[in-house]
Design a protein around this motif. Structure first.
Motif, PDB file in Angstrom:
ATOM      1  N   ASP A  97       0.804  -1.194  -0.124  1.00  0.00           N
ATOM      2  CA  ASP A  97       0.143   0.156  -0.013  1.00  0.00           C
ATOM      3  C   ASP A  97       0.787   1.320   0.039  1.00  0.00           C
ATOM      4  O   ASP A  97       0.412   2.353  -0.661  1.00  0.00           O
ATOM      5  CB  ASP A  97      -0.819  -0.007   1.182  1.00  0.00           C
ATOM      6  CG  ASP A  97      -1.663  -1.271   1.189  1.00  0.00           C
ATOM      7  OD1 ASP A  97      -2.643  -1.154   0.529  1.00  0.00           O
ATOM      8  OD2 ASP A  97      -1.415  -2.165   2.098  1.00  0.00           O
ATOM      9  N   LYS A 119       4.106   4.146  -9.411  1.00  0.00           N
ATOM     10  CA  LYS A 119       2.596   4.173  -9.840  1.00  0.00           C
ATOM     11  C   LYS A 119       2.505   3.307 -10.875  1.00  0.00           C
ATOM     12  O   LYS A 119       1.406   2.647 -11.312  1.00  0.00           O
ATOM     13  CB  LYS A 119       2.484   5.842 -10.369  1.00  0.00           C
ATOM     14  CG  LYS A 119       1.025   6.131 -10.149  1.00  0.00           C
ATOM     15  CD  LYS A 119       0.821   7.529 -10.500  1.00  0.00           C
ATOM     16  CE  LYS A 119      -0.684   8.076 -10.732  1.00  0.00           C
ATOM     17  NZ  LYS A 119      -0.757   9.259 -11.089  1.00  0.00           N
ATOM     18  N   ASP A 124      -2.401   2.851  -7.569  1.00  0.00           N
ATOM     19  CA  ASP A 124      -2.848   3.506  -6.209  1.00  0.00           C
ATOM     20  C   ASP A 124      -1.780   3.543  -5.025  1.00  0.00           C
ATOM     21  O   ASP A 124      -2.204   3.683  -4.067  1.00  0.00           O
ATOM     22  CB  ASP A 124      -4.102   3.076  -5.588  1.00  0.00           C
ATOM     23  CG  ASP A 124      -4.008   1.407  -5.159  1.00  0.00           C
ATOM     24  OD1 ASP A 124      -3.160   0.912  -5.398  1.00  0.00           O
ATOM     25  OD2 ASP A 124      -5.116   1.001  -4.769  1.00  0.00           O
ATOM     26  N   ARG A 193      -7.117   7.618   0.202  1.00  0.00           N
ATOM     27  CA  ARG A 193      -7.302   6.552  -0.385  1.00  0.00           C
ATOM     28  C   ARG A 193      -8.311   5.822  -0.336  1.00  0.00           C
ATOM     29  O   ARG A 193      -9.131   5.258  -1.224  1.00  0.00           O
ATOM     30  CB  ARG A 193      -6.211   5.842  -0.550  1.00  0.00           C
ATOM     31  CG  ARG A 193      -5.815   4.688  -1.694  1.00  0.00           C
ATOM     32  CD  ARG A 193      -4.811   3.624  -1.448  1.00  0.00           C
ATOM     33  NE  ARG A 193      -5.288   2.811  -0.264  1.00  0.00           N
ATOM     34  CZ  ARG A 193      -4.595   1.777  -0.120  1.00  0.00           C
ATOM     35  NH1 ARG A 193      -3.543   1.277  -0.728  1.00  0.00           N
ATOM     36  NH2 ARG A 193      -4.854   0.888   0.987  1.00  0.00           N
ATOM     37  N   GLY A 197     -10.043   5.818  -3.777  1.00  0.00           N
ATOM     38  CA  GLY A 197      -9.247   4.990  -4.434  1.00  0.00           C
ATOM     39  C   GLY A 197      -7.917   5.311  -4.932  1.00  0.00           C
ATOM     40  O   GLY A 197      -7.364   4.784  -5.749  1.00  0.00           O
ATOM     41  N   LYS A 198      -7.661   6.685  -4.803  1.00  0.00           N
ATOM     42  CA  LYS A 198      -6.381   7.106  -5.227  1.00  0.00           C
ATOM     43  C   LYS A 198      -5.131   7.111  -4.294  1.00  0.00           C
ATOM     44  O   LYS A 198      -5.318   7.649  -3.112  1.00  0.00           O
ATOM     45  CB  LYS A 198      -6.572   8.597  -5.630  1.00  0.00           C
ATOM     46  CG  LYS A 198      -7.508   8.602  -6.851  1.00  0.00           C
ATOM     47  CD  LYS A 198      -7.561  10.106  -7.340  1.00  0.00           C
ATOM     48  CE  LYS A 198      -8.677  10.626  -8.129  1.00  0.00           C
ATOM     49  NZ  LYS A 198      -8.825  11.682  -8.190  1.00  0.00           N
ATOM     50  N   GLY A 199      -3.899   6.790  -4.649  1.00  0.00           N
ATOM     51  CA  GLY A 199      -2.809   6.926  -3.972  1.00  0.00           C
ATOM     52  C   GLY A 199      -2.290   8.330  -4.249  1.00  0.00           C
ATOM     53  O   GLY A 199      -2.934   9.274  -5.059  1.00  0.00           O
ATOM     54  N   GLN A 200      -1.071   8.537  -3.873  1.00  0.00           N
ATOM     55  CA  GLN A 200      -0.389   9.941  -4.150  1.00  0.00           C
ATOM     56  C   GLN A 200       0.864   9.778  -3.707  1.00  0.00           C
ATOM     57  O   GLN A 200       1.475   8.988  -2.940  1.00  0.00           O
ATOM     58  CB  GLN A 200      -1.099  11.167  -3.603  1.00  0.00           C
ATOM     59  CG  GLN A 200      -1.396  10.957  -1.930  1.00  0.00           C
ATOM     60  CD  GLN A 200      -2.076  12.346  -1.534  1.00  0.00           C
ATOM     61  OE1 GLN A 200      -1.872  13.477  -1.921  1.00  0.00           O
ATOM     62  NE2 GLN A 200      -3.054  12.068  -0.549  1.00  0.00           N
TER      63      GLN A 200
END
Lengths: 447, 421
Positions: A97, A119, A124, A193, A197-200
């Motif tokens: 994660d 990425k 994510d 997230r 649903g988005k990572g960064q």
């Protein structure tokens, strides 16, 4: 009841303190933290303190500071200079994660593991990079260190003895501040997230995180034009306050009188001496203006007293006071014991370490039984767990990776063992340490 | 773009520094934070300053303005039954309460975590106290320096020959704010995932101790007690960063520091020789570390650094390390890290911080326009934003009590007259 971060897998590539300690907290909170543990660069694994001050045979597993910071983590001793190592890392990213590092800016990118690269492997993914100055700007390639940050934020400018030079404070204050910031930032990104649903990518600059700690100075400059003056032990808001000597070797007490009422209480505890009844001390401005002579009077009174007893006496009368606790005092302190701040942890694989107390974390939760999950990993302890159990490589293939030098379980270069600093008595004579107890294990209840 | 904490609702019952620090981070991350202040004077930090031209004004305290950006503000008297009833309505609305009263305060008002969680079982409540909610020192009082003393950090700060030293600028409160924030964010994640509330009981004495990397471990592993050593006569002039205070050197316009590369004595002196254009330091006669040689080298270096400006020296040292390349894995290794002590003016004008748009300038209706340190970290998808300056006392009473809790304007006039808001 699942712990807050249960089910979250974090890959940590870290050196020194800031990220290691942040990762340790995330492990306490239930995350599975896998440290990429290079065999060729042992970092704080080569540091102290070693059990009983004696360098052990596998000293890279027996450093007290390493074992405190890296508690509850898993160790994958992966060689990222090898093709197989890079492949395994990519596979691990796919099932993780968070990836966090605190190398200088360009290092992760050299392996293809900057945020853009990560990425592509896992869309994510949450990536955090902790550097001294951030990933952009003219200083982006400069190396960073907490001590350097302490100077640049200006905190050192305000800290120090009166009429003395600027000072830093002992150990690595801003490393631990950043550890907290990092742990919080990762939780914030997980919250985001979870909802989107988005990572960064989190670009964590130590200078930026810590310049918050001197915010009032840049405001004071804008508001008054004053450009920094030393505080010493005095907060400019009240008087008297200071650090006064007590009975014994290196014993001190801090007293802070924050109101006229507290001054009256202080005078009573001091036995209502004639000097203290002087009218010039009745008001806060009078006490401030005569602070130096007041300090001398107070020091004469505290000099023959026990710092702990005096603290209790003053506190019971409502005067803020605190004995200056040493590391030993703190480990044995009744308040700290009552709260169970230290946790006894066994290190079964290294008998020389055995059971020791480790600082837990400065909070308790009514919902979660937060503890250090398990002792710090030995070098490469979880190679088979990660590669076989988690990533599904057959056991013989994992064995083959040892032969190829892609993974390991002991140092490859002859890393120097920790430097011996002489015997305890010699260290005490030089003032390197204040004192030592040969029976410390009995005192700590781990004998 | 969405904020990280979009939709998270926070009641800030904090005052002074530690509690407001925590709730400000939540506000910066996008939570809707309502700061609750007592009607008579509000947060005591409003009295603390710094103030423009040193003239105190409750709406112009620099530290207050800094710690309460991005929040809305209301007044509420928690000592009245009506005030308590309103607070309970707000607690039903909120996801998080942050407070830093002494442990006995909220329970004495019937507003303990147990009582509030009955109204809202999902509630995350973060309590920051000097010593914790329990234990023999629970009701002891503290100043920042008392917490420095009891957290051990003071015992190892300063020099062997003198009294222990604490950091300036209320660092204990700030450290606690930061630690409590980490705990609170994890609790919010858990709340959103599982729907559970919890009480976080945070101790500042412990968070100070947690800011020390090695002192506990030194006693736990070998029975040794760290101090402020070594004695002056054993102080290595170019000592590696480990314990105590590494040397700061006077430059022409301030102070610089060198963090040592951990190499041999000739290597260390060689680096200084290069940085300071002092080839004479490479003379083997200076390789000895006896006190006489140490003090001779020290005098030579001091004389030289006094001739130099700190910025060029800083860039030269850092640039030298960059030019040599860092091995994968970074770290101090054999690298030299030069630093300089900045004044507030220099910090405010720092080129690196400006290149990254770190500072934020906000107009406050009473205090005026000031520039503040900005984001805690840079998030690519949910960037931290600064949308409002600190609230004036009771600025959002109508907005919060009227729109959120549906009180009429007449109700609010009545509540104001009776000292509830």
């Amino acid at each position: 009841m699942p712990l807050p971060l249960e089910g979250i897998r974090i890959i940590e590539l870290s050196v020194i303190i800031a990220l290691p300690l942040g990762g340790g907290l995330l492990a306490d909170l239930g995350a599975e933290v896998i440290r990429i543990d290079p065999c060729s660069r042992l970092d704080t694994r080569t540091g102290g303190p070693q059990p009983d001050g004696r360098t052990t045979e596998r000293y890279w597993n027996t450093s007290g500071n390493f074992n405190w910071m890296h508690r509850g983590k898993k160790s994958l001793a992966l060689n990222l200079q090898s093709r197989e190592g890079l492949d395994a890392f990519r596979e691990l990213v796919r099932v993780s994660d968070v990836v966090c590092d605190n190398f200088t800016r360009e290092v992760m990118g050299r392996w293809g593991f900057d945020y853009a690269g990560l990425k592509k492997i896992k869309p994510d993914i949450i990536a955090l990079s902790n550097t001294g100055w951030g990933h952009t700007g003219p200083w982006r390639d400069y190396p960073g260190l907490a001590q350097a940050v302490e100077c640049l934020t200006g905190l050192a400018n305000y800290t120090g003895y009166f009429h003395g030079q600027p000072s830093r404070v002992g150990q690595n204050y801003f490393d631990t501040a950043c550890a907290m910031n990092i742990a919080g930032a990762i939780s914030a990104a997980l919250i985001y997230r979870n909802r989107t649903g988005k990572g960064q990518f989190i670009d964590h600059s130590m200078l930026e995180a810590c310049s918050q700690n001197t915010a009032e100075t840049v405001l004071e400059y804008q508001m008054t034009g004053r450009n920094g003056e030393r505080w010493g032990a005095r907060n400019p808001a009240y008087a008297p306050q200071g650090c006064y000597p007590c009975k014994g070797n290196d014993r001190w007490i801090v007293i802070g009188v924050t109101s006229d009422e507290e001054w009256q209480s202080f005078v009573q505890v001091a036995g209502n001496p004639a000097w203290a009844r002087d009218a010039k001390y009745k008001t806060v401005l009078g006490r401030r203006d005569h602070h130096d002579e007041l300090d001398e009077r107070i020091a004469q009174w505290t000099r023959d007293q026990d710092s702990y007893e005096l603290m209790h006496k003053l506190q019971k009368a409502g005067v803020p006071a605190g004995a200056v606790l040493s590391g030993k005092d703190f480990l044995l302190d009744p308040q700290i014991k009552a709260r169970g701040y230290f946790e006894l942890l066994d290190y079964p694989t290294e008998p020389a370490v055995g059971v020791r107390p480790y600082a837990g974390r400065p909070w308790k939760s009514s919902l979660n039984d937060l503890t250090i999950r398990h002792s710090a990993p030995t070098l490469g302890e979880h190679n088979a767990y990660v590669l076989h159990d988690l990533l599904g490589h057959p056991e013989d293939e994992v064995e083959g990776l040892y032969e190829k030098g892609a993974i390991g379980a002991s140092p490859v270069d002859t890393a120097p063992p920790p430097r011996q600093r002489g015997g305890l008595q010699q260290q005490k004579d030089m003032g390197m340490i204040t004192d030592f107890d040969l029976d410390y294990k009995e005192k700590l209840g781990i004998g | 773009m969405e904020d990280a904490l979009q939709g998270v609702k926070v009641l800030d019952l904090g005052h002074y520094i530690a509690g407001p620090w925590c709730s400000r981070v939540l506000a910066d991350l996008g939570a809707d934070v309502i700061k609750i202040e007592r009607p008579d004077g509000g947060d005591p930090l409003r009295k603390y300053g710094p103030f423009p031209d040193d003239i105190p004004h409750p709406e112009k305290s620099g530290l207050f303005l800094f710690l309460n950006m991005n929040k809305r503000g209301v007044t509420l008297n928690l000592k009245t039954e009506s005030g308590k009833a309103i607070l309970k309505e707000l607690v039903k609305w909120a996801d998080v309460v942050v407070e830093n009263f002494a442990p006995r305060v909220l329970p004495s008002l019937g507003l303990s975590y147990r009582e509030l969680s009955e109204l809202n079982p999902r509630l995350v409540m973060t309590s920051i106290t000097n010593f914790g909610q329990e234990g023999p020192y629970r009701d002891y009082k503290a100043t920042d320096l008392v917490l420095y003393a009891m957290g051990v950090i003071m015992h190892i700060s300063g020099v062997y020959e003198r009294e222990p030293l604490g950091h300036a600028l209320e660092q204990a409160q700030k450290t606690a704010g930061r630690t409590a924030t980490a705990a609170t964010l994890a609790a919010i994640y858990q709340q959103q995932r599982d729907g559970n509330g919890q009480h976080i009981d945070h101790s500042i004495m412990e968070s100070m101790n947690f800011s020390l990397a090695g002192t506990n471990n030194l006693y736990a592993y070998m029975g040794a007690v760290t101090g402020r050593g070594p004695k002056a006569e054993y102080k290595k002039f170019f000592s590696p960063v480990a314990l105590g205070i590494p040397a700061l050197f006077p430059a022409k316009n301030g102070w610089v520091s060198f963090s040592a590369p951990g190499g041999s004595r000739p290597e260390s002196l060689g680096i200084l020789a290069e940085l300071l254009d002092m080839p004479e330091l490479n003379d083997p006669k200076y390789h000895a570390t006896d006190p006489a040689t140490e003090s001779k080298v020290e005098r030579m270096v001091y004389a030289r650094t006094l001739e130099l400006d700190k910025e060029p020296l800083f860039h030269r040292g850092m640039g030298r390390t960059v030019a040599r390349g860092s091995s994968p894995g970074g770290g101090a290794g054999r690298r030299t890290i030069v630093s300089m002590v900045q004044t507030p003016q220099e910090l405010l004008n720092n080129e690196q911080l400006h290149a990254r748009d770190y500072f934020v300038t906000l107009d406050h209706p009473v205090a005026g326009t000031y520039t503040y340190p900005g984001r805690w970290y840079t998030m690519s998808e949910s960037p931290i934003r600064f949308q409002r300056p600190a609230p004036t006392l009771g600025q959002h009473n109508q907005e919060v009590y009227g729109q959120l809790l549906n009180y009429s304007n007449r109700d609010l006039v009545y509540l104001r007259k009776t000292g509830v808001i």
